[in-house]
Design an enzyme around this catalytic site. Structure first.
Site, PDB file in Angstrom:
ATOM      1  N   SER A  66       0.833  -1.207   0.000  1.00  0.00           N
ATOM      2  CA  SER A  66       0.000   0.000   0.000  1.00  0.00           C
ATOM      3  C   SER A  66       0.862   1.248   0.000  1.00  0.00           C
ATOM      4  CB  SER A  66      -0.863  -0.031   1.270  1.00  0.00           C
ATOM      5  OG  SER A  66      -1.438   1.222   1.517  1.00  0.00           O
ATOM      6  N   LYS A 108       1.715  -3.531   6.745  1.00  0.00           N
ATOM      7  CA  LYS A 108       2.081  -3.760   5.332  1.00  0.00           C
ATOM      8  C   LYS A 108       3.594  -3.636   5.158  1.00  0.00           C
ATOM      9  CE  LYS A 108      -1.761  -4.786   3.594  1.00  0.00           C
ATOM     10  NZ  LYS A 108      -2.006  -5.966   2.766  1.00  0.00           N
ATOM     11  N   TYR A 119      -2.051  -0.207  10.517  1.00  0.00           N
ATOM     12  CA  TYR A 119      -2.330  -0.860   9.226  1.00  0.00           C
ATOM     13  C   TYR A 119      -1.131  -0.714   8.289  1.00  0.00           C
ATOM     14  CZ  TYR A 119      -3.708  -1.357   4.403  1.00  0.00           C
ATOM     15  OH  TYR A 119      -3.699  -1.719   3.078  1.00  0.00           O
TER      16      TYR A 119
END
Ligand code: NAD
Ligand code: WQD
Length: 355
Positions: free
Chosen positions: A133, A161, A157
């Site tokens: 991402s 990643k 989050y």
């Protein structure tokens, strides 16, 4: 449809019932791949596969409802199928929720990835495309971000990643036959042009396009534009929106390029073109013929003024670039919204019932 190049004939798709995963299933089926899915349906409905198969005109080889952290169950899938490559979408993705549930996010996203790698190693499956991402860049500044921009994740989050990328890089060093592509998506949006597949968030959407779309259909009365005082031409924040069909096409092309290489590469997946929140509002209004009432409110904590991909590396490496513009993203998202005013909810098969 074309036949797949190389040996990647059977692809295991984790998170294949989700927004991007379901479109990827169609793309792979359309190009002759056999598709096996694992998904725990924590954020999706098994209903989606009827639609995938209807759109593709072919069957998904098998769907396993399991959590990829369940090593025994995952291993049994690899025992049953000769998997040539894995496309790994399964993850939790809500930034705000990750700040409230960090352990769950690290456990699911990083733990899911390590579990998958153990199963791949045990079954000698050596090709992996990983969903990363743009959020790994955090509050990076600058107009066009290339892959060498420093990673500065600002929430659990994004950090999950980034940690997955680190794990994958380390595993590649110790497993020289492994080939990994990490694709750092910017803002995938839009829907399949059939109107049968699209983005169907649970509850109030976090992301801009589904929110705008629900305003257009009348499910929400207005959009809150988070921040009108950014240092951008119209004062609203700029992002790089990428059609979900281009996103999944890139994964299919990635599989071709995994067939004859080892080691890990990281590519941005974006258009290289920035659109402001108000650009999106205007484009959606034009596509839908509906007004999109909005109020400009305060900035959303953690948002940055501008995040746009330098998308040239992938174009140089593969000769691939996205072809669908913001108008196409809005047109297709609106088509899906009109045909599914309540998303998949209105037609979802609840467990234990028949459609
Ligand atoms: P999504 O939530 O629609 O799909 C994720 C799917 O994974 C869901 O079907 C969910 O049920 C499944 N899943 C989650 N945890 C699982 C587990 N432990 N075991 C099995 N299945 C599990 O999300 P999406 O938008 O399709 O995103 C796909 C991937 O792309 C994610 O990894 C996400 O982090 C990444 N990504 C998405 C965006 C975006 O804007 N949508 C941007 C950048 C990266
Ligand atoms: C876009 C713009 C908002 C909603 C997120 C994740 C990122 C990646 C992509 C997974 C921003 C504004 C939004 C609303 C608004 N996902 N907005 N009103 O934040 O760029 O990126 O999705 O990896 O990690 O953070 O996308 O769609 O939420 O927001 O004004 O109701 O729209 O402030 O400027 P974002 P988004």
């Amino acid at each position: 449809t074309s036949t797949p190049k190389g040996a990647a004939a059977t692809v295991l798709v984790t998170g294949g019932a989700g927004f991007i995963g379901s479109h990827a299933c169609v793309e792979l089926l359309d190009h002759g791949y056999e598709v096996i899915v694992v998904d725990d349906h924590s954020h999706s409905s098994p209903q989606v596969f009827r639609r995938v198969e209807r759109v593709a005109g072919r069957f998904v080889g098998a769907v396993y409802e399991l959590d990829i952290r369940d090593r025994r169950a995952l291993s049994a899938v690899f025992d049953r199928h000769r998997v040539d490559a894995v496309v790994h979408f399964a993850a939790h993705k809500a930034v705000g929720e990750s700040t409230r549930m960090p352990v769950q996010y690290y456990d699911n996203n990083v733990g899911g990835t390590t579990s998958l790698l153990l199963a791949m190693r045990a079954h000698d499956v050596r090709r992996l495309v990983f969903s990363s991402s743009c959020s790994v860049y955090g509050d990076a500044r600058g107009t066009l971000l290339d892959e060498s921009a420093p990673a500065r994740p600002t929430n659990p989050y994004a950090a999950s990643k980034w940690l997955c990328e680190r794990v994958l890089a380390d595993v590649c060093r110790h497993w020289p036959d492994l080939a990994v592509l990490c694709l750092r998506y910017f803002n995938p949006t839009g829907a399949h042009p059939s109107g049968l597949l699209g983005e169907s968030p649970d509850g109030e959407p976090d992301n801009l396009m589904p929110y705008v779309s629900q305003v257009a259909i009348g499910r929400r009365d207005h959009l809150r534009v988070f921040g009108g005082d950014y240092p951008t031409p119209d004062g609203t924040a700029i992002r790089d929106y990428l059609h979900v069909m281009d996103t999944v096409e890139a994964h299919r092309v990635a599989l071709d390029h995994l067939a004859d290489r080892t080691g890990m590469r990281i590519f941005n997946l974006g258009s290289g073109h920035g659109s402001s929140v108000l650009d999106v509002v205007r484009a959606f209004s034009a596509a839908s013929g509906r007004p999109i009432p909005y109020d400009v409110v305060g900035r959303r904590p953690g948002d940055v003024p501008e995040l746009v991909a330098d998308a040239r590396a992938v174009a140089r490496a593969w000769g691939w670039r996205p072809t669908r513009d913001l108008a196409a993203m809005c047109r297709d998202a609106w088509h899906f919204q009109k045909l599914n005013p309540h998303g998949y909810a209105g037609s979802a098969r609840r467990p234990g019932t028949k459609e």
